[in-house]
Scaffold this motif. Structure first.
Motif, PDB file in Angstrom:
ATOM      1  N   UNK A 232     100.486  38.177  -9.187  1.00 23.44           N
ATOM      2  CA  UNK A 232     100.942  38.317 -10.562  1.00 23.44           C
ATOM      3  C   UNK A 232     101.028  36.998 -11.316  1.00 23.44           C
ATOM      4  N   UNK A 233     101.001  35.881 -10.582  1.00 29.45           N
ATOM      5  CA  UNK A 233     101.318  34.600 -11.207  1.00 29.45           C
ATOM      6  C   UNK A 233     100.248  33.557 -10.904  1.00 29.45           C
ATOM      7  N   UNK A 234      99.841  32.848 -11.947  1.00 30.76           N
ATOM      8  CA  UNK A 234      98.970  31.678 -11.790  1.00 30.76           C
ATOM      9  C   UNK A 234      99.835  30.440 -11.946  1.00 30.76           C
ATOM     10  N   UNK A 235      99.730  29.527 -11.003  1.00 35.68           N
ATOM     11  CA  UNK A 235     100.512  28.293 -11.044  1.00 35.68           C
ATOM     12  C   UNK A 235      99.681  27.194 -11.697  1.00 35.68           C
ATOM     13  N   UNK A 236     100.144  26.705 -12.839  1.00 34.30           N
ATOM     14  CA  UNK A 236      99.437  25.617 -13.530  1.00 34.30           C
ATOM     15  C   UNK A 236      99.910  24.289 -12.956  1.00 34.30           C
ATOM     16  N   UNK A 237      99.007  23.611 -12.278  1.00 35.09           N
ATOM     17  CA  UNK A 237      99.338  22.378 -11.556  1.00 35.09           C
ATOM     18  C   UNK A 237      98.893  21.174 -12.386  1.00 35.09           C
ATOM     19  N   UNK A 238      99.808  20.288 -12.725  1.00 32.88           N
ATOM     20  CA  UNK A 238      99.431  19.131 -13.541  1.00 32.88           C
ATOM     21  C   UNK A 238      98.752  18.053 -12.688  1.00 32.88           C
ATOM     22  N   UNK A 239      97.994  17.162 -13.312  1.00 33.24           N
ATOM     23  CA  UNK A 239      97.462  16.020 -12.560  1.00 33.24           C
ATOM     24  C   UNK A 239      98.602  15.071 -12.229  1.00 33.24           C
ATOM     25  N   UNK A 240      98.393  14.202 -11.276  1.00 35.05           N
ATOM     26  CA  UNK A 240      99.390  13.184 -10.961  1.00 35.05           C
ATOM     27  C   UNK A 240      99.339  12.073 -12.009  1.00 35.05           C
ATOM     28  N   UNK A 241     100.361  11.244 -12.090  1.00 33.01           N
ATOM     29  CA  UNK A 241     100.338  10.135 -13.053  1.00 33.01           C
ATOM     30  C   UNK A 241      99.109   9.256 -12.851  1.00 33.01           C
ATOM     31  N   UNK A 242      98.721   8.572 -13.900  1.00 36.48           N
ATOM     32  CA  UNK A 242      97.525   7.698 -13.829  1.00 36.48           C
ATOM     33  C   UNK A 242      97.641   6.631 -12.752  1.00 36.48           C
ATOM     34  N   UNK A 243      98.887   6.294 -12.404  1.00 33.81           N
ATOM     35  CA  UNK A 243      99.101   5.257 -11.389  1.00 33.81           C
ATOM     36  C   UNK A 243      98.919   5.777  -9.963  1.00 33.81           C
ATOM     37  N   UNK A 244      98.711   7.090  -9.802  1.00 32.20           N
ATOM     38  CA  UNK A 244      98.598   7.667  -8.456  1.00 32.20           C
ATOM     39  C   UNK A 244      97.366   7.132  -7.735  1.00 32.20           C
ATOM     40  N   UNK A 245      97.523   6.882  -6.460  1.00 30.15           N
ATOM     41  CA  UNK A 245      96.409   6.391  -5.648  1.00 30.15           C
ATOM     42  C   UNK A 245      95.585   7.562  -5.136  1.00 30.15           C
ATOM     43  N   UNK A 246      94.399   7.250  -4.616  1.00 29.75           N
ATOM     44  CA  UNK A 246      93.528   8.280  -4.050  1.00 29.75           C
ATOM     45  C   UNK A 246      94.225   8.998  -2.897  1.00 29.75           C
ATOM     46  N   UNK A 247      94.996   8.217  -2.113  1.00 28.35           N
ATOM     47  CA  UNK A 247      95.715   8.813  -0.984  1.00 28.35           C
ATOM     48  C   UNK A 247      96.783   9.802  -1.471  1.00 28.35           C
ATOM     49  N   UNK A 248      97.462   9.473  -2.561  1.00 25.64           N
ATOM     50  CA  UNK A 248      98.488  10.358  -3.099  1.00 25.64           C
ATOM     51  C   UNK A 248      97.873  11.651  -3.636  1.00 25.64           C
ATOM     52  N   UNK A 249      96.747  11.529  -4.299  1.00 20.62           N
ATOM     53  CA  UNK A 249      96.060  12.729  -4.807  1.00 20.62           C
ATOM     54  C   UNK A 249      95.605  13.600  -3.644  1.00 20.62           C
ATOM     55  N   UNK A 250      95.012  12.973  -2.637  1.00 21.77           N
ATOM     56  CA  UNK A 250      94.552  13.704  -1.456  1.00 21.77           C
ATOM     57  C   UNK A 250      95.734  14.314  -0.706  1.00 21.77           C
ATOM     58  N   UNK A 251      96.876  13.635  -0.737  1.00 15.75           N
ATOM     59  CA  UNK A 251      98.055  14.116  -0.017  1.00 15.75           C
ATOM     60  C   UNK A 251      98.628  15.415  -0.563  1.00 15.75           C
ATOM     61  N   UNK A 252      98.249  15.799  -1.779  1.00 13.66           N
ATOM     62  CA  UNK A 252      98.730  17.060  -2.356  1.00 13.66           C
ATOM     63  C   UNK A 252      97.919  18.274  -1.889  1.00 13.66           C
ATOM     64  N   UNK A 253      96.762  18.008  -1.309  1.00 10.72           N
ATOM     65  CA  UNK A 253      95.851  19.095  -0.947  1.00 10.72           C
ATOM     66  C   UNK A 253      96.473  20.108   0.024  1.00 10.72           C
ATOM     67  N   UNK A 254      97.159  19.676   1.116  1.00  6.66           N
ATOM     68  CA  UNK A 254      97.734  20.671   2.027  1.00  6.66           C
ATOM     69  C   UNK A 254      98.686  21.650   1.344  1.00  6.66           C
ATOM     70  N   UNK A 255      99.526  21.165   0.417  1.00  8.70           N
ATOM     71  CA  UNK A 255     100.445  22.050  -0.307  1.00  8.70           C
ATOM     72  C   UNK A 255      99.669  23.044  -1.153  1.00  8.70           C
ATOM     73  N   UNK A 256      98.637  22.560  -1.847  1.00  8.70           N
ATOM     74  CA  UNK A 256      97.832  23.435  -2.693  1.00  8.70           C
ATOM     75  C   UNK A 256      97.074  24.461  -1.860  1.00  8.70           C
ATOM     76  N   UNK A 257      96.561  24.034  -0.718  1.00  8.85           N
ATOM     77  CA  UNK A 257      95.847  24.966   0.168  1.00  8.85           C
ATOM     78  C   UNK A 257      96.781  26.037   0.701  1.00  8.85           C
ATOM     79  N   UNK A 258      98.011  25.643   1.033  1.00  4.42           N
ATOM     80  CA  UNK A 258      98.995  26.603   1.549  1.00  4.42           C
ATOM     81  C   UNK A 258      99.322  27.666   0.501  1.00  4.42           C
TER      82      UNK A 258
END
Length: 426
Positions: A102-128
């Motif tokens: 019933x629900x679509x979750x709108x996920x914002x981008x990380x702040x511009x200061x986020x590193x590649x590792x931080x962006x990649x680190x969100x993937x497991x939560x999103x996959x779950x």
């Protein structure tokens, strides 16, 4: 709640504001439509405060209010609801309370200061979240190289018409459709030219002020007292029996009303209507019941419903339960209690009974008694009201119709009054 009826294919106002006066919960609702201008779904925004900051707590409160109080408006039938989230809220327990479809979750981008590792680190939560059945929406930032690992997870990608020049639209659409399977949404569409441009490029969904002018929808709600919610939380924490929890729900009209309305909202995703307190508790389970109570606690005010009305409702419910117990089955006695308690729902909400009952599922015999004064429970309700009025003639007629003696009715009334007084003292 009342509003202009909406149907697929009908032009509607894309942004409505749901105002919950008593508790200052304000939800802005903007429609998302398809190319034929039929409503696909709604995006919800929290407008309860002047602040534009969002937290995990505010996300949870928005979703809770939407499920509990906007069910007949924003969560209608097959319409999908888009909810803006913070990254912290994506791991929140409140998401366990809703049906993922019933629900679509709108996920914002990380702040511009986020590193590649931080962006990649969100993937497991999103996959779950994806594995649990949630659909994820990203904005066009997900088309940047840094977000390559997010792109396969997108069910929707929203393209902000105010963020790029028209001549870049074709390139963005081609890139998004080549590297993802996401449905594209053109948002902040403000002109016919923007709509036609994106439609001709194959974009399927649209959102923006161009489609219609905003309108207002108001809803009136009732909330339990915080003391009652704390009682419920304590019962759940000590793993009380279903019967004990049901007993508390019977004591408080506002608590039981909110629970039945919540569990029957389309966001909860049940295929059948739940019409009894016991069934609601069993379906929800202790873990989800705790989540629900905790969210209710955070969105309730310190006061509660008017005590005199609530007290009368409880007396009515108990009296009808006792009177029905003389003549009907135990299950019917439970429903008689519901009739008595909900017989003052119009007073509690300040609206006609028919409208008050639109947002809660009740058995047909209960509805017949409350709306039409007919059916098996109607004579019991009439007798109960006669006990309150002091009208001896009405009392005699109602008691005789049920073949109950004065002694039986008076004794039951005394028991009901005593029971209600004991509840108030707890």
């Amino acid at each position: 709640m009342s509003s202009t009826p909406e149907s697929d294919g009908q032009e509607i106002s894309p942004q409505d504001t749901l105002v919950v006066d008593e508790n200052l919960a304000i939800i802005a609702r903007q429609a998302i439509i398809d190319s034929s201008r039929a409503v696909y779904g709604y995006e919800l925004f929290d407008r309860s405060t002047a602040s534009d900051s969002f937290t995990a707590a505010s996300d949870a409160a928005l979703l809770f209010n939407a499920l509990s109080y906007a069910g007949t408006e924003a969560l209608v039938g097959k319409k999908t609801v888009f909810i803006n989230c913070t990254h912290d809220s994506l791991s929140g327990g409140h998401l366990e309370l809703i049906h993922p479809e019933k629900v679509v979750l709108e996920v914002p981008p990380l702040p511009n200061s986020a590193t590649a590792e931080e962006i990649e680190g969100r993937v497991p939560t999103l996959e779950a979240l994806r594995k649990r059945g949630f659909r994820l929406a990203f904005d066009q930032q997900a088309l940047r190289r840094a977000y390559t690992s997010w792109l396969p997870l997108a069910a929707f990608i929203k393209l902000d018409m105010q963020a790029f020049k028209p001549e870049l639209a074709a390139t963005l659409v081609k890139f998004a459709t080549t590297y993802s399977k996401a449905t594209l949404v053109a948002e902040k569409v403000e002109t016919a030219e923007q709509f036609e441009l994106m439609r001709d490029l194959g974009v399927k969904l649209f959102q923006g002020y161009w489609f219609a002018k905003p309108s207002l929808v108001k809803a009136t709600t009732i909330r339990p007292s915080q003391a009652t919610i704390i009682q419920l939380i304590n019962l759940v924490r000590k793993q009380a029996s279903t019967a004990e929890i049901e007993d508390l729900l019977k004591k408080d009209l506002t608590l039981s009303f909110n629970l039945l309305r919540f569990i029957n909202s389309s966001g909860f995703g049940l295929s059948c209507e739940i019409t009894s307190f016991r069934h609601a508790v069993m379906i929800l389970g202790l873990k989800k019941l705790f989540r629900w109570a905790a969210l209710l606690m955070t969105t309730s005010r310190a006061g509660g419903a008017p005590p005199a009305v609530g007290q009368t409702a409880v007396v009515r419910g108990r009296l009808m339960e006792l009177l029905a117990g003389e003549l009907l089955t135990p299950e019917e006695s439970d429903n008689a209690f519901v009739v008595g308690v909900f017989s003052l729902l119009d007073t509690m909400l300040g609206m006609p009974m028919e409208r008050a009952l639109e947002s809660v599922a009740l058995p047909e015999p209960v509805m017949d008694a409350l709306l039409h004064g007919k059916g098996v429970f109607a004579p019991f309700l009439e007798l109960t009201k006669a006990c309150e009025s002091g009208d001896e003639a009405a009392f005699a007629r109602a008691a005789n119709a049920l073949q109950l003696s004065n002694r039986q009715v008076n004794w039951a009334h005394l028991q009901a009054l005593t029971w209600a007084e004991n509840l108030a003292a707890e």
